[in-house]
Design a protein around this motif. Structure first.
Motif, PDB file in Angstrom:
ATOM      1  N   GLN A  84      30.403  29.072  43.240  1.00 28.93           N
ATOM      2  CA  GLN A  84      30.496  30.153  44.078  1.00 28.93           C
ATOM      3  C   GLN A  84      32.159  30.081  44.476  1.00 28.93           C
ATOM      4  OE1 GLN A  84      28.492  32.431  45.265  1.00 28.93           O
ATOM      5  NE2 GLN A  84      30.396  33.591  46.380  1.00 28.93           N
ATOM      6  N   VAL A  85      32.707  29.104  44.454  1.00 27.07           N
ATOM      7  CA  VAL A  85      34.335  28.875  44.586  1.00 27.07           C
ATOM      8  C   VAL A  85      34.757  29.832  43.353  1.00 27.07           C
ATOM      9  CG1 VAL A  85      36.300  27.522  44.872  1.00 27.07           C
ATOM     10  CG2 VAL A  85      34.219  26.909  46.297  1.00 27.07           C
ATOM     11  N   VAL A  86      34.454  29.347  42.172  1.00 24.51           N
ATOM     12  CA  VAL A  86      35.056  29.748  41.076  1.00 24.51           C
ATOM     13  C   VAL A  86      34.842  31.347  40.965  1.00 24.51           C
ATOM     14  CG1 VAL A  86      34.994  29.686  38.642  1.00 24.51           C
ATOM     15  CG2 VAL A  86      35.221  27.525  39.754  1.00 24.51           C
ATOM     16  N   PHE A  87      33.567  31.846  41.201  1.00 27.90           N
ATOM     17  CA  PHE A  87      33.196  33.246  41.191  1.00 27.90           C
ATOM     18  C   PHE A  87      34.234  33.657  41.990  1.00 27.90           C
ATOM     19  CE2 PHE A  87      30.924  36.706  43.305  1.00 27.90           C
ATOM     20  CZ  PHE A  87      30.651  37.566  42.123  1.00 27.90           C
ATOM     21  N   GLU A  88      34.165  33.637  43.450  1.00 21.53           N
ATOM     22  CA  GLU A  88      35.198  34.119  44.294  1.00 21.53           C
ATOM     23  C   GLU A  88      36.666  34.278  43.835  1.00 21.53           C
ATOM     24  OE1 GLU A  88      34.529  32.551  48.147  1.00 21.53           O
ATOM     25  OE2 GLU A  88      32.431  32.950  48.076  1.00 21.53           O
ATOM     26  N   ILE A  89      37.176  33.111  43.351  1.00 19.89           N
ATOM     27  CA  ILE A  89      38.312  33.128  42.671  1.00 19.89           C
ATOM     28  C   ILE A  89      38.616  34.207  41.705  1.00 19.89           C
ATOM     29  CG2 ILE A  89      40.285  31.721  41.496  1.00 19.89           C
ATOM     30  CD1 ILE A  89      39.286  29.197  43.069  1.00 19.89           C
ATOM     31  N   ALA A  90      37.769  34.332  40.827  1.00 18.62           N
ATOM     32  CA  ALA A  90      37.855  35.299  39.657  1.00 18.62           C
ATOM     33  C   ALA A  90      37.704  36.680  40.212  1.00 18.62           C
ATOM     34  CB  ALA A  90      36.546  35.128  38.870  1.00 18.62           C
ATOM     35  N   VAL A  91      36.864  36.910  41.050  1.00 13.67           N
ATOM     36  CA  VAL A  91      36.814  38.091  41.532  1.00 13.67           C
ATOM     37  C   VAL A  91      38.117  38.818  42.454  1.00 13.67           C
ATOM     38  CG1 VAL A  91      35.454  39.664  43.466  1.00 13.67           C
ATOM     39  CG2 VAL A  91      34.269  38.243  41.829  1.00 13.67           C
ATOM     40  N   ASN A  92      38.590  37.850  43.006  1.00 15.31           N
ATOM     41  CA  ASN A  92      39.905  38.138  43.811  1.00 15.31           C
ATOM     42  C   ASN A  92      41.109  38.128  42.700  1.00 15.31           C
ATOM     43  OD1 ASN A  92      38.794  37.865  46.300  1.00 15.31           O
ATOM     44  ND2 ASN A  92      39.211  35.800  46.554  1.00 15.31           N
ATOM     45  N   ARG A  93      40.764  37.343  41.701  1.00 11.07           N
ATOM     46  CA  ARG A  93      41.933  37.747  40.863  1.00 11.07           C
ATOM     47  C   ARG A  93      41.981  39.032  40.254  1.00 11.07           C
ATOM     48  NH1 ARG A  93      43.950  33.578  36.012  1.00 11.07           N
ATOM     49  NH2 ARG A  93      45.630  34.945  35.153  1.00 11.07           N
ATOM     50  N   ALA A  94      40.726  39.374  39.606  1.00 11.25           N
ATOM     51  CA  ALA A  94      40.292  40.586  38.858  1.00 11.25           C
ATOM     52  C   ALA A  94      40.789  41.686  39.747  1.00 11.25           C
ATOM     53  CB  ALA A  94      38.859  40.719  38.820  1.00 11.25           C
ATOM     54  N   ASN A  95      40.308  41.474  41.110  1.00 12.11           N
ATOM     55  CA  ASN A  95      40.770  42.765  42.072  1.00 12.11           C
ATOM     56  C   ASN A  95      42.426  43.018  42.139  1.00 12.11           C
ATOM     57  OD1 ASN A  95      38.187  43.318  42.718  1.00 12.11           O
ATOM     58  ND2 ASN A  95      38.001  42.283  44.559  1.00 12.11           N
ATOM     59  N   ARG A  96      42.813  41.807  42.374  1.00 10.78           N
ATOM     60  CA  ARG A  96      44.596  41.901  42.312  1.00 10.78           C
ATOM     61  C   ARG A  96      45.133  42.473  41.021  1.00 10.78           C
ATOM     62  NH1 ARG A  96      44.511  36.606  43.674  1.00 10.78           N
ATOM     63  NH2 ARG A  96      45.368  36.035  41.707  1.00 10.78           N
ATOM     64  N   GLU A  97      44.702  41.916  39.843  1.00 10.62           N
ATOM     65  CA  GLU A  97      45.390  42.351  38.990  1.00 10.62           C
ATOM     66  C   GLU A  97      44.933  44.205  38.605  1.00 10.62           C
ATOM     67  OE1 GLU A  97      44.036  39.783  35.775  1.00 10.62           O
ATOM     68  OE2 GLU A  97      45.288  37.925  36.412  1.00 10.62           O
TER      69      GLU A  97
END
Length: 63
Positions: free
Chosen positions: A43-56
């Protein structure tokens, strides 16, 4: 979670830790990570990936 630092230190004293030194503006800061095993790493890795994709992509959801 309204525990005092002393309580947290006692509670997690047997958990593995990792320290890293960072330098900013000529000052050194020691950051200690405590691995308590209380989070679902997937779940932590998923949230980090989503946040990064949103930022980028420029998408910001206000969180």
């Amino acid at each position: 979670m309204n525990k005092k630092p002393e309580q947290l230190i006692r509670q997690y004293s047997s958990c593995p830790t990792q320290q890293k030194v960072y330098e900013t503006d000529g000052r050194e800061y020691i950051v200690t990570r405590h691995f308590t095993g209380e989070k679902d790493i997937n779940q932590v890795v998923f949230e980090i990936a989503v946040n990064r994709a949103n930022r980028e992509t420029g998408f910001f959801n206000g969180v």
